[in-house]
Design an enzyme around this catalytic site. Structure first.
Site, PDB file in Angstrom:
ATOM      1  N   HIS A  64     -32.657  25.729   0.064  1.00  0.00           N
ATOM      2  CA  HIS A  64     -32.480  25.479  -1.365  1.00  0.00           C
ATOM      3  C   HIS A  64     -33.503  24.461  -1.831  1.00  0.00           C
ATOM      4  O   HIS A  64     -34.249  23.892  -1.020  1.00  0.00           O
ATOM      5  CB  HIS A  64     -31.054  25.022  -1.671  1.00  0.00           C
ATOM      6  CG  HIS A  64     -30.671  23.699  -1.093  1.00  0.00           C
ATOM      7  ND1 HIS A  64     -30.614  23.453   0.260  1.00  0.00           N
ATOM      8  CD2 HIS A  64     -30.314  22.524  -1.689  1.00  0.00           C
ATOM      9  CE1 HIS A  64     -30.222  22.214   0.485  1.00  0.00           C
ATOM     10  NE2 HIS A  64     -30.049  21.623  -0.695  1.00  0.00           N
ATOM     11  N   HIS A  66     -33.348  21.417  -3.242  1.00  0.00           N
ATOM     12  CA  HIS A  66     -33.213  19.965  -3.257  1.00  0.00           C
ATOM     13  C   HIS A  66     -34.348  19.399  -2.400  1.00  0.00           C
ATOM     14  O   HIS A  66     -34.672  19.950  -1.338  1.00  0.00           O
ATOM     15  CB  HIS A  66     -31.854  19.533  -2.725  1.00  0.00           C
ATOM     16  CG  HIS A  66     -30.777  19.597  -3.778  1.00  0.00           C
ATOM     17  ND1 HIS A  66     -29.439  19.682  -3.470  1.00  0.00           N
ATOM     18  CD2 HIS A  66     -30.853  19.572  -5.137  1.00  0.00           C
ATOM     19  CE1 HIS A  66     -28.733  19.718  -4.596  1.00  0.00           C
ATOM     20  NE2 HIS A  66     -29.570  19.649  -5.611  1.00  0.00           N
ATOM     21  N   ASP A  68     -35.006  17.119  -0.284  1.00  0.00           N
ATOM     22  CA  ASP A  68     -34.930  16.793   1.144  1.00  0.00           C
ATOM     23  C   ASP A  68     -34.931  18.033   2.028  1.00  0.00           C
ATOM     24  O   ASP A  68     -34.903  17.910   3.263  1.00  0.00           O
ATOM     25  CB  ASP A  68     -33.709  15.921   1.447  1.00  0.00           C
ATOM     26  CG  ASP A  68     -32.389  16.547   1.013  1.00  0.00           C
ATOM     27  OD1 ASP A  68     -32.360  17.212  -0.034  1.00  0.00           O
ATOM     28  OD2 ASP A  68     -31.376  16.352   1.723  1.00  0.00           O
ATOM     29  N   HIS A 144     -22.972  25.150  -2.960  1.00  0.00           N
ATOM     30  CA  HIS A 144     -23.576  23.844  -3.219  1.00  0.00           C
ATOM     31  C   HIS A 144     -23.820  23.691  -4.716  1.00  0.00           C
ATOM     32  O   HIS A 144     -23.514  24.598  -5.504  1.00  0.00           O
ATOM     33  CB  HIS A 144     -24.875  23.727  -2.409  1.00  0.00           C
ATOM     34  CG  HIS A 144     -25.387  22.326  -2.291  1.00  0.00           C
ATOM     35  ND1 HIS A 144     -24.567  21.239  -2.057  1.00  0.00           N
ATOM     36  CD2 HIS A 144     -26.645  21.816  -2.386  1.00  0.00           C
ATOM     37  CE1 HIS A 144     -25.290  20.145  -1.987  1.00  0.00           C
ATOM     38  NE2 HIS A 144     -26.563  20.463  -2.200  1.00  0.00           N
ATOM     39  N   ASP A 213     -26.749  22.474   3.217  1.00  0.00           N
ATOM     40  CA  ASP A 213     -25.834  21.826   2.277  1.00  0.00           C
ATOM     41  C   ASP A 213     -24.816  22.810   1.718  1.00  0.00           C
ATOM     42  O   ASP A 213     -25.165  23.800   1.065  1.00  0.00           O
ATOM     43  CB  ASP A 213     -26.633  21.221   1.129  1.00  0.00           C
ATOM     44  CG  ASP A 213     -27.587  20.134   1.606  1.00  0.00           C
ATOM     45  OD1 ASP A 213     -27.816  20.057   2.829  1.00  0.00           O
ATOM     46  OD2 ASP A 213     -28.084  19.372   0.766  1.00  0.00           O
ATOM     47  N   HIS A 271     -27.448  16.619   9.104  1.00  0.00           N
ATOM     48  CA  HIS A 271     -27.454  16.228   7.695  1.00  0.00           C
ATOM     49  C   HIS A 271     -26.464  15.085   7.449  1.00  0.00           C
ATOM     50  O   HIS A 271     -25.605  15.146   6.574  1.00  0.00           O
ATOM     51  CB  HIS A 271     -27.127  17.437   6.809  1.00  0.00           C
ATOM     52  CG  HIS A 271     -27.548  17.257   5.375  1.00  0.00           C
ATOM     53  ND1 HIS A 271     -26.696  16.779   4.415  1.00  0.00           N
ATOM     54  CD2 HIS A 271     -28.727  17.485   4.746  1.00  0.00           C
ATOM     55  CE1 HIS A 271     -27.320  16.734   3.243  1.00  0.00           C
ATOM     56  NE2 HIS A 271     -28.567  17.161   3.429  1.00  0.00           N
TER      57      HIS A 271
END
EC number: 3.1.26.11
Length: 314
Positions: A64, A66, A68, A144, A213, A271
């Protein structure tokens, strides 16, 4: 066959530190290639430190958008460019990544020495994103704050195990090798000498699933059924479940519950939030639910073939 190695490059949630990098896993010896799953900030450093090869890296799978989980792509792409890479690179990701990277490269007037091919991964349905004669990669939706996918990598073709007994001791070794590959042995006149199924059985297929995530989501159970190794995020502990629910993340207990319900052989947690200085507590919480738990650590290497033939880790 060379063993399939999983190398952990980054384990931190959200932000890196002096000790921990953000998300990244490296798979080696897939068709003599390396595949990267997620690419957090500065990932080219642990990639090179822990056995990555710029010319063998052929596929990158992003869960995804994001930062990080993908922002390290810019540095990694440029590092491979500066090292003279020529081979094409395929990047699989949800919608939007191609536009982001194209804009960055255009703004810096970078003319890469190699081609990048982008595959847009469907975000809300189960889909096959890559398949060859030996491996299949399936993407599936996670729960998420933004569109996020997990990946399952499954072995299609597996060598057989030869069943040695008094009836097979006289079979020539060359025939055994061919029978392990699934071939029947015929005489010159075409009559059947040995049927491979009479003396061999297939080894269990190796599989690995990556759930980055995500909030606790029982859809994952079907997507990750009976995998060799399940990677599942464990950003929080149960004591902070309210925070996990608010941010659409999971606890170690929830990750272990998914592993148990999908019948995984082993569970790899990663994570982790920076608020927990002692990561052993994640294993303690997960092992109350599921017996075979690994805690991801930078540089950790797991032999997936070995895990595939075992029930629990030591």
């Amino acid at each position: 066959m060379n063993p399939i190695w999983l190398t952990v490059l980054g384990t931190a949630a959200a932000v890196p530190s002096f000790e921990y990098y953000t998300s990244g896993l490296l798979l080696s010896n897939l068709n003599d290639e390396q595949w990267l799953i997620d690419c957090g900030e500065g990932i080219q450093v642990p990639f090179f430190r822990y056995g990555g090869n710029y010319n063998k890296l052929r596929r990158i799978f992003i869960s995804h958008l994001h930062a990080d989980h993908y922002i390290g792509l810019v540095g990694l792409i440029m590092s491979m460019h500066m090292h003279g890479r020529k081979l094409p690179l395929t990047i699989y990701a949800p919608h939007g990544l191609a536009e982001i990277l194209t804009a960055i490269l255009r703004a810096s007037d970078t003319q890469l020495k190699y081609a990048i091919e982008y595959y847009t991964v469907p975000e809300d349905t189960l889909s096959t994103v890559y398949k060859d004669s030996r491996w299949e990669v399936v993407a599936f939706p996670l729960k998420h704050r933004i569109p996020t996918v997990g990946y399952r990598i499954t072995q299609i073709q597996q060598e057989r195990r030869f069943l040695a007994n008094e009836h097979t001791s006289s079979i020539p070794f060359e025939y055994i090798r061919r029978m392990k590959a699934g071939e029947n042995i015929l005489a010159e006149d075409g009559t059947l000498l040995y049927h491979c199924d009479d003396y061999t059985e297939p080894l269990p297929k190796l599989s690995f699933a990556y759930c980055s995530d995500t909030a606790y989501d029982e859809r994952i159970i079907e997507y990750c059924k009976e995998v060799t190794l399940l990677y599942h995020e464990a950003t929080f502990l149960e004591q902070d479940r309210v925070l996990a629910e608010k941010t659409f993340h999971s606890t170690a207990q929830e990750a272990a519950t998914i592993a148990q319900k999908c019948g995984a052989k082993h569970l790899l947690l990663g994570h982790f939030s920076y608020r927990y200085p002692n990561r052993s507590v994640f294993r303690e919480e997960a092992e109350r639910i599921f017996p075979s738990v690994y805690i991801a650590k930078e540089g950790m290497q797991l032999n997936l073939n070995q895990l595939n033939h075992s029930k629990t880790h030591a």
